[in-house]
Motif scaffolding. Structure first.
Motif, PDB file in Angstrom:
ATOM      1  N   VAL B 276     -11.159  19.231   6.060  1.00  0.00           N
ATOM      2  CA  VAL B 276     -12.299  20.135   6.170  1.00  0.00           C
ATOM      3  C   VAL B 276     -12.108  21.026   7.405  1.00  0.00           C
ATOM      4  O   VAL B 276     -11.725  20.553   8.484  1.00  0.00           O
ATOM      5  CB  VAL B 276     -13.615  19.338   6.277  1.00  0.00           C
ATOM      6  CG1 VAL B 276     -14.816  20.267   6.391  1.00  0.00           C
ATOM      7  CG2 VAL B 276     -13.781  18.420   5.067  1.00  0.00           C
ATOM      8  N   ALA B 277     -12.341  22.345   7.227  1.00  0.00           N
ATOM      9  CA  ALA B 277     -12.178  23.317   8.314  1.00  0.00           C
ATOM     10  C   ALA B 277     -13.226  23.080   9.404  1.00  0.00           C
ATOM     11  O   ALA B 277     -14.268  22.479   9.140  1.00  0.00           O
ATOM     12  CB  ALA B 277     -12.297  24.729   7.748  1.00  0.00           C
ATOM     13  N   SER B 282     -15.416  25.070   4.374  1.00  0.00           N
ATOM     14  CA  SER B 282     -14.232  25.252   3.538  1.00  0.00           C
ATOM     15  C   SER B 282     -13.229  24.158   3.860  1.00  0.00           C
ATOM     16  O   SER B 282     -13.359  23.446   4.853  1.00  0.00           O
ATOM     17  CB  SER B 282     -13.604  26.637   3.765  1.00  0.00           C
ATOM     18  OG  SER B 282     -13.132  26.724   5.084  1.00  0.00           O
ATOM     19  N   VAL B 283     -12.268  24.018   2.948  1.00  0.00           N
ATOM     20  CA  VAL B 283     -11.262  22.990   3.151  1.00  0.00           C
ATOM     21  C   VAL B 283      -9.913  23.680   3.324  1.00  0.00           C
ATOM     22  O   VAL B 283      -9.629  24.695   2.686  1.00  0.00           O
ATOM     23  CB  VAL B 283     -11.269  21.987   1.987  1.00  0.00           C
ATOM     24  CG1 VAL B 283     -10.875  22.634   0.686  1.00  0.00           C
ATOM     25  CG2 VAL B 283     -10.368  20.804   2.280  1.00  0.00           C
ATOM     26  N   LEU B 284      -9.103  23.152   4.240  1.00  0.00           N
ATOM     27  CA  LEU B 284      -7.796  23.745   4.517  1.00  0.00           C
ATOM     28  C   LEU B 284      -6.738  22.998   3.733  1.00  0.00           C
ATOM     29  O   LEU B 284      -6.570  21.785   3.879  1.00  0.00           O
ATOM     30  CB  LEU B 284      -7.488  23.661   6.014  1.00  0.00           C
ATOM     31  CG  LEU B 284      -8.507  24.377   6.914  1.00  0.00           C
ATOM     32  CD1 LEU B 284      -8.240  24.066   8.378  1.00  0.00           C
ATOM     33  CD2 LEU B 284      -8.479  25.883   6.662  1.00  0.00           C
ATOM     34  N   GLU B 291      -1.883  26.806   6.631  1.00  0.00           N
ATOM     35  CA  GLU B 291      -3.014  26.323   5.864  1.00  0.00           C
ATOM     36  C   GLU B 291      -3.787  27.447   5.188  1.00  0.00           C
ATOM     37  O   GLU B 291      -3.897  28.545   5.729  1.00  0.00           O
ATOM     38  CB  GLU B 291      -3.953  25.533   6.791  1.00  0.00           C
ATOM     39  CG  GLU B 291      -3.332  24.215   7.224  1.00  0.00           C
ATOM     40  CD  GLU B 291      -4.153  23.491   8.267  1.00  0.00           C
ATOM     41  OE1 GLU B 291      -4.704  24.169   9.155  1.00  0.00           O
ATOM     42  OE2 GLU B 291      -4.236  22.255   8.192  1.00  0.00           O
ATOM     43  N   ILE B 292      -4.333  27.123   4.030  1.00  0.00           N
ATOM     44  CA  ILE B 292      -5.098  28.109   3.279  1.00  0.00           C
ATOM     45  C   ILE B 292      -6.514  27.560   3.112  1.00  0.00           C
ATOM     46  O   ILE B 292      -6.696  26.418   2.691  1.00  0.00           O
ATOM     47  CB  ILE B 292      -4.477  28.345   1.892  1.00  0.00           C
ATOM     48  CG1 ILE B 292      -3.049  28.883   2.061  1.00  0.00           C
ATOM     49  CG2 ILE B 292      -5.330  29.282   1.065  1.00  0.00           C
ATOM     50  CD1 ILE B 292      -2.268  28.925   0.777  1.00  0.00           C
ATOM     51  N   ALA B 293      -7.498  28.389   3.455  1.00  0.00           N
ATOM     52  CA  ALA B 293      -8.889  27.942   3.371  1.00  0.00           C
ATOM     53  C   ALA B 293      -9.424  28.162   1.959  1.00  0.00           C
ATOM     54  O   ALA B 293      -9.266  29.236   1.386  1.00  0.00           O
ATOM     55  CB  ALA B 293      -9.742  28.698   4.376  1.00  0.00           C
TER      56      ALA B 293
END
Lengths: 285, 390
Positions: B276-277, B282-284, B291-293
């Motif tokens: 979790v960011a 959002s989740v990374l 990393e992509i959100a």
């Protein structure tokens, strides 16, 4: 040109028809089974003077002495069969349903007696039940239950016990084979529908294993019917057809009568085989 | 209420059992009686635990499916309810009464086995009447009730036949009738459709479900077939390693799986493991270039590891989802599946492949994206379901 000819060459190899392979066996059976059987049959119907006669069969089927022997033979076999069913069924049930990994051991224990020579086994029974044998010894000397030894050996009861001892494994294996194929879920279905343990047995397990009882019974009956050694050594003078045949051949030397008696014995055996075939066929259907 | 009326009609038409009528009353007055309850039930075979600490509650008239792979303990659970196995610990209550020490024949249950288990030496009528005979029901009444059942399963002309002369579907119906005629408190179905062809299985699903609802009979179904569980049950309990992982309506279980196992066992899922960011919304996901959100529907504990499940049919192709997840993807596989098309797409930025199901435009299920085609792949935040990692 070549191609169409080729198949013609092949039959050369298959000139030996498959049925030819059975010729040695057929010759053997013809020489040592069929011919003696015909000879035996002839002897039973050829009279002293050379003419044909049904007299021996008439005597066998009407004379009260011979009739009694035939009936005794059948009754003895039937009794042995019945006892084998009563003793064998619970063993078969245990073997199939409860023994689990001990099943191999149970089967070994069942078959082990069959590996011993019948003479040895019969002597064993004599030793156990002789006048000063193990059983009498215990009853008289060890426990003092009796004042004099019982006359146990040489009685039909001991002969029956010895026959049951030999024949029970056949019964157990015949029943177990069929019981094995009875799906336990059928028994579970009966239980969930309200049948208790005994009810389930009577309604489902027993009816579905009747074929096994039938096969085992025919087998045991046939073997008991022809049994000789056990009855000679333990029967205590009980007369059955095989014993009479032996007597006629060796003591009385009335070969014709002996042959007629063996025909009767053979007819009983063939009838049993016929019953078994019908049973097998019905099961297949 | 509608249910109650319906069953009332059946009662008038077929004279079916008084007990069912009583059940209707219960339902009509709105009392949701608990028909079956398992509490902390445990069962081991030697050192292997087949069922561990299992709790399950089935309401009257409900059909609950125990769904799971083989060896998950579902059959053991059913057999404990039936009484064929004794639990090591815990309680089993049927209609409020403790039964865990009762033998099967005193539990008043019905059961249908996978292979039907009809008595081969009894006719169809005798099979159906067996339970009544065991209960001591007299000949005349037995005949009437068997006849009612034969009408219900539409095998009127087959009463005197032996089961081996019937087709698989007919045997199945006889087995069902045999277990229903005694008005069991609970009906147990052990993989009831496992032995049928696929085509017959679907119509039997409707038939069994229809009859179960009409009679309002509490039912426990064991199956490894997710489609069967989803289409026949009021509730599905997904089992794994002797435990119930999740229980809920078929919809709920399918759309809101709580664990990765459930998401993957029921249907297909694209599983993403991430973190979790910092802002929590959002989740990374680990990607090729860092990393992509990916946005979440609901905020989560920042920094905690998170597993997301995205159903293949929730992924959209060729459209941009405003605030959802958007990726460039290339079609690497396209398969026609009849009523839908299945695609495999490579997402370079994530360095992995995803599955996507699409109901194609034009002919049903026709493949409308070609191999090698590059397009946008997206999903809305609510279609990415956070699940537990096991």
């Amino acid at each position: 040109m070549q191609a169409p000819d080729q198949p013609a060459a092949k039959p050369a190899a298959s000139v030996i028809k498959p049925w030819l392979l059975t010729v040695p066996a057929i010759l053997f059976l013809a020489a040592f089974f069929v011919l003696p059987l015909i000879d035996n049959g002839m002897r039973s119907i050829v009279g002293e003077t050379g003419g044909l006669t049904a007299g021996r069969y008439l005597t066998l089927l009407t004379d009260s002495f011979y009739l009694r022997v035939t009936v005794a033979t059948v009754l003895l076999s039937a009794g042995v069969t019945l006892i084998c069913v009563v003793i064998g069924y619970p063993v078969a049930y245990f073997l199939v349903r409860k023994a689990g990994r001990w099943a191999g051991l149970v089967i070994f224990l069942l078959i082990a007696p069959l590996l011993t020579s019948i003479i040895m086994r019969t002597f064993g029974w004599q030793v156990l039940f002789a006048r000063r044998g193990l059983v009498n010894n215990f009853l008289v000397d060890q426990f003092g239950v009796l004042s004099a030894p019982l006359r146990l050996a040489n009685s039909p009861e001991i002969a029956i016990a010895a026959l049951v001892h030999v024949l029970v494994p056949f019964m157990v294996l015949a029943i177990a084979t069929v019981l094995q194929s009875v799906d336990t879920r059928l028994e579970e279905s009966a239980k969930i529908l309200g049948a208790g343990r005994w009810r389930t047995f009577w309604e489902v397990t027993l009816p579905l294993s009747l074929d096994g009882i039938g096969t085992g019974a025919i087998l045991v009956f046939m073997i008991a019917n022809g049994s000789f050694v056990t009855l000679v050594m333990l029967g205590g003078g009980l007369q059955t057809l095989p014993l009479m045949i032996y007597q006629q051949f060796n003591t009385t030397r009335d070969f014709g009568m002996a042959s007629a008696m063996s025909t009767i014995l053979l007819v009983i055996a063939v009838f049993c085989l016929f019953l078994q075939l019908r049973l097998v066929r019905r099961r297949g259907a | 209420m509608q249910n109650g009326n319906w069953r009332g009609d059946v009662n008038q038409q077929n004279g079916i059992s008084d007990r069912h009528a009583d059940k209707n009353m219960n339902k009509a007055t709105g009392t949701t009686a608990e028909a079956l309850r398992l509490a902390s039930v445990r069962k081991s075979y030697g050192s292997t635990a087949a069922v561990r600490e299992l709790d399950l509650s089935v309401e009257a008239g409900e059909l609950v499916a125990l769904l799971g792979p083989s060896g998950c303990g579902k059959t053991t659970t059913l057999r404990m309810v039936a009484g064929f196995e004794r639990p090591d610990a815990g309680s089993i209550r049927i209609g409020g009464a403790e039964v865990s020490q009762l033998p099967p024949h005193k539990r008043n249950l019905g059961m249908v086995f996978q292979n039907y288990s009809l008595f081969p030496h009894r006719t169809v009528a005798e099979n159906i009447g067996f339970g009544l005979r065991m209960a001591g029901v007299g000949r005349a009444e037995r005949d009437t009730r068997v006849q009612e059942m034969l009408d219900l399963i539409q095998l009127q002309g087959r009463a005197e036949m032996y089961p081996s002369k019937l087709s698989g579907g007919q045997q199945q119906r006889v087995a069902l009738a045999r277990s229903l005629v005694v008005n069991p408190k609970v009906l147990l179905l052990d993989e009831p459709l496992g032995a049928l062809d696929k085509s017959l299985r679907e119509s039997m699903q409707f038939e069994i479900r229809g009859m179960q609802q009409r009679l309002g009979i509490t039912t426990l179904l064991v199956t490894h077939d997710q489609e069967e569980a989803l289409s026949m049950s009021d509730k599905v309990a997904v089992m794994s390693a002797g435990r119930i992982l999740q229980i809920g309506t078929p919809n709920d279980i399918y759309d809101r799986p709580q664990s990765r196992f459930v998401a993957e066992f029921l249907g297909t899922s694209n599983i993403f493991e991430g973190k979790v960011a910092p802002e929590g919304t959002s989740v990374l996901l680990p990607g090729r270039d860092g990393e992509i959100a990916v946005p979440l529907e609901m905020a989560a504990q920042p920094g905690s590891p998170l597993v997301l499940s995205v159903r293949p049919e929730r992924v959209r192709l060729g459209e941009h989802a405003g605030e959802g997840a958007n990726f460039e993807a290339r079609v690497t596989g396209a398969v026609f599946r009849g009523n839908y098309a299945a695609y495999q797409l490579d997402v370079p930025s994530l360095g992995r492949e995803l599955f996507v199901y699409r109901q194609a435009d034009g002919p049903l299920g026709a493949v409308s994206h070609r191999l090698g085609e590059t397009l946008t792949l997206s999903w809305a935040p609510r279609d990415a379901v956070p699940v537990s990692a096991d």
